[in-house]
Design a protein around this motif. Structure first.
Motif, PDB file in Angstrom:
ATOM      1  N   ARG A   1      -3.773  -2.727 -38.081  1.00 20.75           N
ATOM      2  CA  ARG A   1      -5.212  -3.234 -37.863  1.00 20.75           C
ATOM      3  C   ARG A   1      -5.111  -4.669 -37.739  1.00 20.75           C
ATOM      4  NH1 ARG A   1     -10.076   0.710 -39.563  1.00 20.75           N
ATOM      5  NH2 ARG A   1      -9.206   2.488 -39.019  1.00 20.75           N
TER       6      ARG A   1
ATOM      7  N   CYS B   1     -13.828   3.324 -35.113  1.00 18.81           N
ATOM      8  CA  CYS B   1     -14.630   2.019 -35.261  1.00 18.81           C
ATOM      9  C   CYS B   1     -14.687   1.038 -34.212  1.00 18.81           C
ATOM     10  CB  CYS B   1     -14.020   1.135 -36.312  1.00 18.81           C
ATOM     11  SG  CYS B   1     -12.441   0.623 -36.038  1.00 18.81           S
TER      12      CYS B   1
ATOM     13  N   CYS C   1     -11.539  -8.124 -33.961  1.00 15.84           N
ATOM     14  CA  CYS C   1     -11.060  -6.692 -33.377  1.00 15.84           C
ATOM     15  C   CYS C   1     -11.723  -6.436 -31.999  1.00 15.84           C
ATOM     16  CB  CYS C   1     -12.028  -5.816 -34.277  1.00 15.84           C
ATOM     17  SG  CYS C   1     -11.505  -5.875 -36.261  1.00 15.84           S
TER      18      CYS C   1
ATOM     19  N   CYS D   1     -18.342  -1.082 -36.366  1.00 14.19           N
ATOM     20  CA  CYS D   1     -17.392  -1.256 -37.348  1.00 14.19           C
ATOM     21  C   CYS D   1     -17.837  -0.537 -38.444  1.00 14.19           C
ATOM     22  CB  CYS D   1     -17.421  -2.932 -37.590  1.00 14.19           C
ATOM     23  SG  CYS D   1     -16.550  -3.623 -38.900  1.00 14.19           S
ATOM     24  N   THR D   2     -16.813   0.058 -39.056  1.00  9.60           N
ATOM     25  CA  THR D   2     -16.780   0.868 -40.354  1.00  9.60           C
ATOM     26  C   THR D   2     -16.525  -0.045 -41.696  1.00  9.60           C
ATOM     27  OG1 THR D   2     -14.899   2.002 -39.669  1.00  9.60           O
ATOM     28  CG2 THR D   2     -16.652   3.069 -39.110  1.00  9.60           C
ATOM     29  N   GLY D   3     -16.094  -0.874 -41.381  1.00  9.83           N
ATOM     30  CA  GLY D   3     -16.053  -1.982 -42.525  1.00  9.83           C
ATOM     31  C   GLY D   3     -14.573  -1.796 -43.361  1.00  9.83           C
ATOM     32  N   CYS D   4     -13.740  -1.747 -42.714  1.00 10.28           N
ATOM     33  CA  CYS D   4     -12.401  -1.626 -43.361  1.00 10.28           C
ATOM     34  C   CYS D   4     -11.888  -2.833 -43.961  1.00 10.28           C
ATOM     35  CB  CYS D   4     -11.379  -1.335 -42.440  1.00 10.28           C
ATOM     36  SG  CYS D   4     -10.591  -2.605 -41.476  1.00 10.28           S
ATOM     37  N   GLY D   5     -12.435  -4.018 -43.571  1.00 11.84           N
ATOM     38  CA  GLY D   5     -12.225  -5.295 -44.074  1.00 11.84           C
ATOM     39  C   GLY D   5     -11.203  -6.154 -43.428  1.00 11.84           C
ATOM     40  N   VAL D   6     -10.513  -5.837 -42.542  1.00 11.06           N
ATOM     41  CA  VAL D   6      -9.497  -6.535 -41.635  1.00 11.06           C
ATOM     42  C   VAL D   6     -10.215  -7.777 -41.009  1.00 11.06           C
ATOM     43  CG1 VAL D   6      -9.349  -5.406 -39.419  1.00 11.06           C
ATOM     44  CG2 VAL D   6      -7.191  -6.462 -40.526  1.00 11.06           C
ATOM     45  N   LYS D   7     -11.314  -7.714 -40.553  1.00 10.36           N
ATOM     46  CA  LYS D   7     -12.016  -8.699 -39.846  1.00 10.36           C
ATOM     47  C   LYS D   7     -12.247  -9.735 -40.783  1.00 10.36           C
ATOM     48  CE  LYS D   7     -15.329  -6.886 -36.546  1.00 10.36           C
ATOM     49  NZ  LYS D   7     -16.627  -6.185 -36.413  1.00 10.36           N
TER      50      LYS D   7
END
Ligand code: SF4
Lengths: 622, 217
Positions: free
Chosen positions: A283, A593, A611, A597-603
């Motif tokens: 990601r 996503c 993204c 955004c489902t909030g995985c943190g990579v952003k």
């Protein structure tokens, strides 16, 4: 030197498939080693046919050779016939391009694609005249490693001098620059390690310590050297549109596993399948524009003459402009006899229709991956497809003329019951019925069902889960063997001992590393090759190293447990993984996503990480 | 449609590529050179390229032939130039000329000349005389593997000439001329027979084989 070359030359006539070792392919590099400042051996721990099929090798080989001060050569694991010869005659493992022994390079860089290649890594070092332990390498090359398995660096941390985490295109140049500098200043080996430990993405294992609790779990992993990062952050290429992509590609003489142009259309995946490591570690999603892809294909077709273009990614049918791209490519190349191939097929009618178009130029097989046999389990793993999707897609394919379809499943997934395993067979027979409906009979049908075995991987929502015991796996496979007995069905299963070893190593710590070395000492290599896996030797190795393999493979972890890979930061954070793990147990799905955004943190991982957002209408609706 | 007959060379660097590999090499080179090849009709169309009988893997050549049927009007000279620009290092077209589309290469090829060098593993005296005796025999019998099992053949029927070019302490260099068509014995078959005759004196996998010439009719 010349003498060695003659000796090597005399070997080729004696081995099977000599072009595995001869080099000289179109678009490979011929440079004078005297003209460069650094010699880099790109080492792939498997045979030529496998290694040359790997996109990462192709990218980095050309990227490094574009530099005038670097000469990057290739080296692969020699097949057993060649190994026997060079051991007998005391010839060190050599590079393809100039037949230089491995120990004469400045760098030996391994790519770690699968855990069962680790004994080959060690074997290649040994064959190349390089001590297998990092601490015994004074005056010899730096041995470095990257690739997906490097994200858990623990098992090979006594072997590899330093790891490079994440995407290599930028960081490899930083490492090379630092090396030139260091070499000119005639620095000590230790100094170079100190310098690279400051480069973002670099993990130098000996600057960190792994401490254990009484029960064998990890108490702490922390730096023991001042100034090195607490956590090593992976590298992400931010400008994927313009990042280096080769415009030429080596064209092997022999037939290799993926003998075609490979063009990476996007990186990352947004679907969030909970077992999939690639889907998490690569990601965020970044696409190349259609224009860029067309420009690159044009150059690649001209420079290679290949008859097939593979559009590579984790899920190519998800490319936002896939329909237009395929249509334009077909239009452009059909008269030249150049076909398109797509590594995996999405389970829906739209994809089948596109494949139908592709098929007109060049025949292509059809592979679908429902992954699990029941809707319940597909929800648990967040595979966002329904039984209707599968039945509709296969029906569409049968009407379009396909007779051979391959279906991929996984067994041993968390929460799996016997009903789920039987579900695989039930689904297969529903598809057979469908064929009968479409074609009237099943005379020409061939349905191949393959099951791999679930291996819990670091940085996935299932990193806490246990793997089924070997006994459980065999029972499930036996059940399927019985259920799938039919003229039109073929059942393939994965070697359970291999899956077990993969599970031990993939979540292994430094202690497991010692067992790997022991296994190699006992002669283990090519562990991913059915005919060479020697499980008894592995069992002995575990025993002698004092490692209980079941502790690593078959034990469910608590959410508080410290993992060997906690020292690495891949962008997707633990909170997200825990949330996903819990949701899986409640059979709750998480949408793609790209919808939101489902909030995985990579952003929020790093400045400038964006993204990819597709226009909403193009998102594949679940 | 027109047919071009091409004589090509294959040197040390590519001596291990197989006959099948070579077909791919030419197909891909044609695409890189952007030359339109004629395709066969039928269910599974394939480009119309044909080669002479396969050279053994590990051998070099300076005179092998390949026919290609083209869909476009392009001179032999131009064809050669464009192909040589894109062929991999070690493979080169040295001559190219147009022939009638009904003139198959396979019917033209008659014989081939080779240079074969092989190392001795033990002393062998009087090689020259023994060679002469070897040829003078009524038959040179050899067991050859065929699709339908093992079969005895008489090499003499195929052998047109054989002589020693160099006899040294460590090696022997031979000149060999053999009939050439699909399935005929090759110089290595001959070497095997000679080795048996001389009492196992050669290091059999140390040979270097070079095809010097192919004789067309
Ligand atoms: S940050 Fe959001 S949009 Fe980006 S990959 Fe993670 S979940 Fe998807």
């Amino acid at each position: 030197m010349e003498d060695l070359k003659d000796k090597i030359d005399a070997l080729f006539i004696k081995v099977n498939k000599p072009t595995r070792y001869t080099g000289g392919e179109l678009n490979s590099y011929i440079k004078n080693p005297e003209d460069v400042k650094m010699r880099f051996a790109f080492a792939f721990p498997d045979i030529y046919e496998v290694g040359m099929s790997h996109l990462g090798l192709r990218i980095l080989y050309h990227l490094l050779n574009k530099r005038e001060d670097v000469y990057c050569e290739r080296v692969f694991a020699p097949w057993v016939d060649m190994e026997k010869l060079i051991r007998e005659k005391n010839i060190p493992l050599f590079s393809l391009e100039t037949k230089t022994p491995l120990h004469k390079f400045d760098f030996v860089g391994f790519t770690l694609q699968y855990e069962l290649s680790y004994t080959n890594v060690i074997n290649m070092l040994d064959l190349g005249g390089i001590p297998i332990l990092s601490r015994e390498r004074e005056g010899l090359p730096f041995v470095i490693a990257g690739g997906p398995c490097a994200y858990n660096p623990s098992p090979l941390s006594e072997v590899i001098d330093f790891f490079v985490m994440g995407e290599g295109e930028e960081v490899i140049n930083e490492v090379m620059d630092a090396y030139v500098d260091w070499k000119e200043k005639k620095g000590e080996r230790e100094e170079f390690l100190e310098i690279v430990s400051q480069i973002k993405g670099v993990y130098v294992p000996k600057y960190y310590i792994e401490e254990y609790n009484k029960d064998g779990t990890i108490k702490d992993i922390r730096p023991i050297k001042k100034g090195v990062p607490e956590k090593v952050k992976k590298r992400i290429v931010k400008d994927f549109e313009n990042v280096y992509h080769p415009e030429e590609q080596i064209v092997p003489f022999m037939d290799i596993v993926h003998d075609r142009i490979m063009l990476e259309v996007f990186r990352g995946c947004t679907r969030g399948c909970r077992f999939c490591q690639a889907g998490m570690i690569y990601r965020p999603l970044r696409e190349k524009s259609k224009e860029k892809i067309l420009e690159l294909t044009d150059k690649l077709v001209k420079s290679t003459g290949y008859e097939e273009i593979s559009l590579a990614s984790l899920s190519t049918f998800d490319y936002s402009q896939i329909e237009d791209l395929i249509k334009e490519l077909i239009e452009k190349y059909k008269d030249k006899g150049v076909g398109i191939s797509i590594p995996s097929t999405r389970v829906d009618a739209l994809s089948i229709n596109l494949l139908k178009e592709i098929q007109k130029v060049r025949k292509t097989g059809l592979t679908l991956a429902p992954e699990a046999g029941t809707q319940r389990l597909r929800d648990v793993i967040n595979k966002g497809i329904t039984e209707e999707d599968i039945l509709e897609a296969t029906k569409e394919a049968f009407s379009a003329g396909w007779n051979n379809i391959k279906l991929y499943f996984m067994i041993g997934l968390p929460t799996e019951t016997i009903e789920d395993v039987e579900g695989i067979a039930d689904l297969a027979y529903k598809i057979v019925d469908n064929y009968k409906k479409v074609r009237g009979n099943v005379k020409n049908l061939k349905l191949t069902i393959s099951t791999s075995t679930f291996v819990p991987k670091p940085f996935t929502p299932f990193q806490w889960a246990r793997q089924d015991s070997i006994k459980e796996i065999i029972e499930k496979q036996d059940l399927l063997k019985k259920k799938l007995r039919s003229k039109v069905l073929k059942y393939n299963w994965h070697n359970p001992y291999m899956s077990f070893l993969e599970a031990v190593i993939s979540r292994g710590d430094r202690k497991v590393g010692r067992a790997i070395i022991k296994a190699w000492e006992k002669g283990c290599k090519f562990d991913g090759w059915e005919e060479y896996l020697n499980y008894e030797k592995w069992e002995e190795a575990f025993k002698e190293a004092g490692v209980n393999p079941y502790f690593y493979a078959n034990r469910e972890r608590s959410l508080e447990e410290v993992f060997p890979w906690d020292v690495i930061d891949v962008g997707v954070n633990k909170r997200f993984l825990i949330r996903e793990y819990k949701k899986s147990q409640e059979r709750r799905i998480t949408p793609d996503c790209r919808l939101y955004c489902t909030g995985c943190g990579v952003k929020d991982f790093d400045e400038g990480v964006v993204c990819f957002e597709a226009p909403k209408k193009q998102i594949y609706k679940r | 449609m027109k047919r071009l007959r091409n004589k090509y060379t294959k040197d040390e660097r590519v001596r291990f590529i197989s006959h099948l590999d070579l077909l791919r090499v030419f197909q891909r080179a044609l695409r890189r050179a952007d030359i339109k090849v004629a395709f066969s009709q039928g269910f599974n169309p394939h480009p119309k390229i044909s080669f002479g009988p396969a050279l053994v893997v590990g051998a070099t050549t300076e005179a092998d032939y390949m026919d290609v049927d083209l869909e476009e009007e392009i001179s032999a000279e131009e064809f050669k130039k464009r192909m040589n620009k894109v062929l991999p290092p070690g493979i080169k077209i040295v001559e190219s000329y147009e022939v009638d589309v009904n003139d198959p290469l396979s019917k033209r090829i008659k014989a081939a000349e080779y240079i074969l060098k092989v190392n001795f593993k033990k002393n062998c005296k009087d090689v020259e005389n023994k060679l002469e005796e070897f040829i003078k025999r009524d038959a040179i019998e050899l067991e050859k593997e065929t699709k339908s099992g093992k079969k005895m053949i008489d090499l003499k029927f195929y052998l047109l000439d054989l002589k020693a070019l160099e006899i040294k302490e460590g090696y022997l260099k031979l000149y060999i001329k053999l009939k050439l068509e699909e399935g005929v014995p090759n110089p290595l078959n001959l070497l095997k027979a000679l080795n048996e005759y001389l009492g196992d004196v050669f290091e059999m996998d140390s040979y270097k084989l070079h095809r010097k010439n192919i004789i067309l009719e």
